[in-house]
Design a protein around this motif. Structure first.
Motif, PDB file in Angstrom:
ATOM      1  N   ASP A  96       0.987  -1.183  -0.064  1.00 41.42           N
ATOM      2  CA  ASP A  96       0.030  -0.181  -0.022  1.00 41.42           C
ATOM      3  C   ASP A  96       1.005   1.014   0.134  1.00 41.42           C
ATOM      4  OD1 ASP A  96      -1.747   2.282   0.507  1.00 41.42           O
ATOM      5  OD2 ASP A  96      -3.312   0.907   1.699  1.00 41.42           O
ATOM      6  N   GLN A  97       1.181   1.864  -0.986  1.00 39.27           N
ATOM      7  CA  GLN A  97       2.006   2.695  -1.214  1.00 39.27           C
ATOM      8  C   GLN A  97       1.792   4.154  -0.551  1.00 39.27           C
ATOM      9  OE1 GLN A  97       3.072   3.299  -5.506  1.00 39.27           O
ATOM     10  NE2 GLN A  97       4.170   1.507  -5.719  1.00 39.27           N
ATOM     11  N   LEU A  98       0.284   4.458  -0.546  1.00 37.83           N
ATOM     12  CA  LEU A  98      -0.331   5.481   0.036  1.00 37.83           C
ATOM     13  C   LEU A  98      -0.022   5.383   1.592  1.00 37.83           C
ATOM     14  CD1 LEU A  98      -3.758   5.799  -1.833  1.00 37.83           C
ATOM     15  CD2 LEU A  98      -1.683   7.183  -1.977  1.00 37.83           C
ATOM     16  N   LYS A  99      -0.215   4.277   2.222  1.00 45.96           N
ATOM     17  CA  LYS A  99       0.022   4.127   3.610  1.00 45.96           C
ATOM     18  C   LYS A  99       1.390   3.888   3.918  1.00 45.96           C
ATOM     19  CE  LYS A  99      -4.451   2.702   4.706  1.00 45.96           C
ATOM     20  NZ  LYS A  99      -5.346   1.490   5.466  1.00 45.96           N
ATOM     21  N   GLY A 100       2.428   3.566   2.816  1.00 50.96           N
ATOM     22  CA  GLY A 100       3.615   3.160   2.895  1.00 50.96           C
ATOM     23  C   GLY A 100       3.833   1.860   3.694  1.00 50.96           C
ATOM     24  N   THR A 101       2.909   0.954   3.635  1.00 48.53           N
ATOM     25  CA  THR A 101       2.972  -0.287   4.247  1.00 48.53           C
ATOM     26  C   THR A 101       3.357  -1.559   3.311  1.00 48.53           C
ATOM     27  OG1 THR A 101       0.815  -0.888   4.029  1.00 48.53           O
ATOM     28  CG2 THR A 101       1.582   0.469   5.895  1.00 48.53           C
ATOM     29  N   LEU A 102       4.144  -2.632   3.801  1.00 51.27           N
ATOM     30  CA  LEU A 102       4.356  -3.979   2.951  1.00 51.27           C
ATOM     31  C   LEU A 102       3.942  -4.828   3.716  1.00 51.27           C
ATOM     32  CD1 LEU A 102       7.254  -4.680   0.570  1.00 51.27           C
ATOM     33  CD2 LEU A 102       6.431  -6.500   2.351  1.00 51.27           C
ATOM     34  N   LEU A 103       2.882  -5.992   3.481  1.00 51.56           N
ATOM     35  CA  LEU A 103       2.593  -6.830   4.307  1.00 51.56           C
ATOM     36  C   LEU A 103       2.730  -8.199   3.554  1.00 51.56           C
ATOM     37  CD1 LEU A 103      -1.045  -5.483   5.178  1.00 51.56           C
ATOM     38  CD2 LEU A 103       0.927  -5.298   6.593  1.00 51.56           C
ATOM     39  N   LEU A 104       3.090  -9.268   4.386  1.00 47.83           N
ATOM     40  CA  LEU A 104       3.120 -10.687   3.879  1.00 47.83           C
ATOM     41  C   LEU A 104       2.105 -11.442   4.632  1.00 47.83           C
ATOM     42  CD1 LEU A 104       7.222 -11.020   4.465  1.00 47.83           C
ATOM     43  CD2 LEU A 104       6.032 -10.228   2.547  1.00 47.83           C
ATOM     44  N   SER A 105       1.288 -12.485   3.680  1.00 47.94           N
ATOM     45  CA  SER A 105       0.545 -13.101   4.063  1.00 47.94           C
ATOM     46  C   SER A 105       0.347 -14.447   3.501  1.00 47.94           C
ATOM     47  CB  SER A 105      -0.992 -12.349   3.665  1.00 47.94           C
ATOM     48  OG  SER A 105      -2.026 -13.224   3.778  1.00 47.94           O
ATOM     49  N   GLN A 106       0.047 -15.469   4.267  1.00 55.59           N
ATOM     50  CA  GLN A 106       0.064 -16.941   3.688  1.00 55.59           C
ATOM     51  C   GLN A 106      -1.432 -17.463   4.015  1.00 55.59           C
ATOM     52  OE1 GLN A 106       3.366 -18.651   6.054  1.00 55.59           O
ATOM     53  NE2 GLN A 106       3.854 -19.428   4.372  1.00 55.59           N
ATOM     54  N   GLN A 107      -2.323 -16.325   3.818  1.00 53.28           N
ATOM     55  CA  GLN A 107      -3.885 -16.864   3.828  1.00 53.28           C
ATOM     56  C   GLN A 107      -4.095 -17.848   2.728  1.00 53.28           C
ATOM     57  OE1 GLN A 107      -6.460 -13.845   4.697  1.00 53.28           O
ATOM     58  NE2 GLN A 107      -8.148 -14.949   4.054  1.00 53.28           N
ATOM     59  N   ALA A 108      -3.937 -17.619   1.760  1.00 52.47           N
ATOM     60  CA  ALA A 108      -4.211 -18.752   0.531  1.00 52.47           C
ATOM     61  C   ALA A 108      -3.441 -19.897   0.888  1.00 52.47           C
ATOM     62  CB  ALA A 108      -3.805 -18.183  -0.705  1.00 52.47           C
ATOM     63  N   TYR A 109      -2.025 -19.812   1.460  1.00 48.57           N
ATOM     64  CA  TYR A 109      -1.187 -21.267   1.744  1.00 48.57           C
ATOM     65  C   TYR A 109      -1.771 -22.054   2.659  1.00 48.57           C
ATOM     66  CZ  TYR A 109       2.092 -24.251   3.627  1.00 48.57           C
ATOM     67  OH  TYR A 109       2.992 -25.613   3.878  1.00 48.57           O
ATOM     68  N   MET A 110      -2.294 -21.331   3.786  1.00 44.23           N
ATOM     69  CA  MET A 110      -2.818 -21.858   4.983  1.00 44.23           C
ATOM     70  C   MET A 110      -4.412 -22.698   4.726  1.00 44.23           C
ATOM     71  SD  MET A 110      -1.172 -22.187   7.486  1.00 44.23           S
ATOM     72  CE  MET A 110       0.245 -21.422   8.685  1.00 44.23           C
ATOM     73  N   GLN A 111      -5.255 -21.670   3.704  1.00 43.99           N
ATOM     74  CA  GLN A 111      -6.394 -22.229   3.287  1.00 43.99           C
ATOM     75  C   GLN A 111      -6.502 -23.565   2.724  1.00 43.99           C
ATOM     76  OE1 GLN A 111      -9.514 -20.477   4.104  1.00 43.99           O
ATOM     77  NE2 GLN A 111     -10.270 -22.426   3.444  1.00 43.99           N
ATOM     78  N   LYS A 112      -5.377 -23.715   1.839  1.00 40.77           N
ATOM     79  CA  LYS A 112      -4.943 -24.968   0.998  1.00 40.77           C
ATOM     80  C   LYS A 112      -4.650 -26.202   2.106  1.00 40.77           C
ATOM     81  CE  LYS A 112      -3.654 -23.027  -3.248  1.00 40.77           C
ATOM     82  NZ  LYS A 112      -2.608 -23.051  -4.418  1.00 40.77           N
ATOM     83  N   VAL A 113      -3.991 -25.903   3.325  1.00 39.31           N
ATOM     84  CA  VAL A 113      -3.434 -26.783   4.156  1.00 39.31           C
ATOM     85  C   VAL A 113      -4.682 -27.108   4.917  1.00 39.31           C
ATOM     86  CG1 VAL A 113      -1.926 -27.243   6.363  1.00 39.31           C
ATOM     87  CG2 VAL A 113      -1.087 -25.722   4.371  1.00 39.31           C
ATOM     88  N   VAL A 114      -5.506 -26.485   5.362  1.00 42.20           N
ATOM     89  CA  VAL A 114      -6.698 -26.773   6.122  1.00 42.20           C
ATOM     90  C   VAL A 114      -7.596 -27.601   5.263  1.00 42.20           C
ATOM     91  CG1 VAL A 114      -8.846 -25.646   7.115  1.00 42.20           C
ATOM     92  CG2 VAL A 114      -6.604 -24.703   7.646  1.00 42.20           C
ATOM     93  N   GLU A 115      -7.736 -27.134   3.992  1.00 42.32           N
ATOM     94  CA  GLU A 115      -8.728 -27.865   3.011  1.00 42.32           C
ATOM     95  C   GLU A 115      -8.410 -29.164   2.746  1.00 42.32           C
ATOM     96  OE1 GLU A 115      -9.241 -25.515  -0.460  1.00 42.32           O
ATOM     97  OE2 GLU A 115     -10.717 -24.171   0.623  1.00 42.32           O
ATOM     98  N   ARG A 116      -6.697 -29.556   2.567  1.00 39.47           N
ATOM     99  CA  ARG A 116      -6.150 -30.800   2.302  1.00 39.47           C
ATOM    100  C   ARG A 116      -6.362 -31.785   3.453  1.00 39.47           C
ATOM    101  NH1 ARG A 116      -0.440 -32.026   2.829  1.00 39.47           N
ATOM    102  NH2 ARG A 116       0.100 -29.902   3.165  1.00 39.47           N
ATOM    103  N   PHE A 117      -6.316 -30.997   4.770  1.00 35.85           N
ATOM    104  CA  PHE A 117      -6.608 -31.956   5.830  1.00 35.85           C
ATOM    105  C   PHE A 117      -8.330 -32.150   6.256  1.00 35.85           C
ATOM    106  CE2 PHE A 117      -2.121 -31.169   6.087  1.00 35.85           C
ATOM    107  CZ  PHE A 117      -1.677 -32.502   6.211  1.00 35.85           C
ATOM    108  N   ARG A 118      -8.843 -31.559   5.487  1.00 35.85           N
ATOM    109  CA  ARG A 118     -10.449 -31.561   5.486  1.00 35.85           C
ATOM    110  C   ARG A 118     -10.988 -31.035   6.924  1.00 35.85           C
ATOM    111  NH1 ARG A 118     -11.490 -37.706   3.429  1.00 35.85           N
ATOM    112  NH2 ARG A 118     -10.393 -37.306   1.232  1.00 35.85           N
ATOM    113  N   MET A 119     -10.402 -29.989   7.106  1.00 32.50           N
ATOM    114  CA  MET A 119     -10.719 -29.239   8.424  1.00 32.50           C
ATOM    115  C   MET A 119     -11.267 -27.706   8.299  1.00 32.50           C
ATOM    116  SD  MET A 119      -9.998 -31.496  10.769  1.00 32.50           S
ATOM    117  CE  MET A 119     -10.138 -30.356  12.025  1.00 32.50           C
ATOM    118  N   HIS A 120     -11.649 -27.594   6.872  1.00 30.63           N
ATOM    119  CA  HIS A 120     -12.272 -26.252   6.495  1.00 30.63           C
ATOM    120  C   HIS A 120     -13.627 -25.975   6.869  1.00 30.63           C
ATOM    121  CE1 HIS A 120     -13.201 -29.096   3.280  1.00 30.63           C
ATOM    122  NE2 HIS A 120     -13.994 -28.437   2.978  1.00 30.63           N
TER     123      HIS A 120
END
Length: 208
Positions: A96-120
Motif C-alpha cells: 500500500d504505497q499510500l500508507k507506506g506499508t508492505l504486508l506478507l500473508s500466507q492466507q491462501a497457503y494456510m487455506q489449502k493446508v486446512v482444506e487438504r486435511f479436511r478441516m475447513h
C-alpha cells in the motif's frame, strides 16, 4: 559424454547454483553468511537478491540498480521477468504505497493446508492448543493394530505444512507446533487430535 549438467542428475542442482553463484560474485555481490541463497550488493544503494532454485526475488529502493541487474541476468541466462513481486514460495506480498506499508500473508497457503486435511468446515477454537492437551510419548501406538491405523494418518506432512507457515508469517503457532513436532516418530491418536486442534484454530483465523 555429457558436456553440461541436466535436470534429473544428482549434481545438476549443485552445478546450477555454482554457475549462478559465480556470476553474482563476479558482479561484486556478497553472499549472506546466514543464508547462502541471499546476496547483497552495496553501491550507491543496497540491492538484495534471493534465490530459490530458479526463482529470483530482487529488492532495492533504487530502480536503476534493479533494471541493470535484470539486463545482466538476461544476457547470461534465459529468464522471464514477472514484474512486481506479488507472491514468492506461497507467501503473498501486499503493498500500500499510500500508507507506506508492505504486508506478507500466507492466507491462501494456510487455506489449502486446512482444506487438504479436511478441516475447513470444522468448528473454530480460540487457542492454538487446548489446555487440556497434555501430550507425552506414552500416548503413542501400543499394539500393531494401532500402528497400522496411524501409518495412514498424514501426521508428519501436517506438522511440516503448519511449520512452514509458522516460520514465515504465523509466530502465534510456534508453541503448538513445537509441542506436536516432538512426536514425529511414533505419533498416537492423541497427538493427531492435537494437530487437528491446531488446524481448527488456523481455520478460525483465516477470515480475520
Amino acid at each position: 559424454l555429457l558436456q553440461k549438467s541436466l535436470y534429473g542428475l544428482k549434481q545438476s542442482p549443485r552445478q546450477w547454483y555454482k554457475k549462478f553463484d559465480d556470476f553474482l560474485i563476479k558482479m561484486e555481490f556478497k553472499r549472506c553468511s546466514y543464508d547462502n541463497c541471499v546476496y547483497v550488493l552495496h553501491q550507491e544503494d543496497y540491492l538484495y537478491l534471493l534465490l530459490y532454485v530458479d526463482d529470483i526475488l530482487v529488492a532495492s529502493c533504487n530502480k536503476c540498480m534493479i533494471n541493470d541487474l535484470k539486463s545482466r541476468l538476461n544476457s547470461e541466462f534465459e529468464m522471464k521477468d514477472l514484474g512486481e513481486a506479488r507472491r514468492i514460495l506461497g507467501v503473498d506480498i501486499k503493498r500500500d504505497q499510500l500508507k507506506g506499508t508492505l504486508l506478507l500473508s500466507q492466507q491462501a497457503y494456510m487455506q489449502k493446508v486446512v482444506e487438504r486435511f479436511r478441516m475447513h468446515q470444522s468448528k473454530p477454537v480460540s487457542t492454538p492448543l487446548g489446555q487440556h492437551m497434555k501430550l507425552s510419548k506414552s500416548q503413542g501406538p501400543i499394539s500393531d493394530d494401532d500402528r497400522k491405523k496411524m501409518d495412514v494418518v498424514p501426521y508428519t506432512s501436517g506438522v511440516g505444512s503448519i511449520m512452514y507457515g509458522m516460520v514465515c508469517t504465523r509466530p502465534d503457532l510456534a508453541h503448538a507446533v513445537s509441542v506436536v513436532s516432538r512426536f514425529m516418530v511414533e505419533p498416537g491418536q492423541a497427538h493427531w487430535e492435537a494437530l487437528k486442534w491446531i488446524l481448527r484454530y488456523i481455520n478460525g483465523t483465516l477470515d480475520s
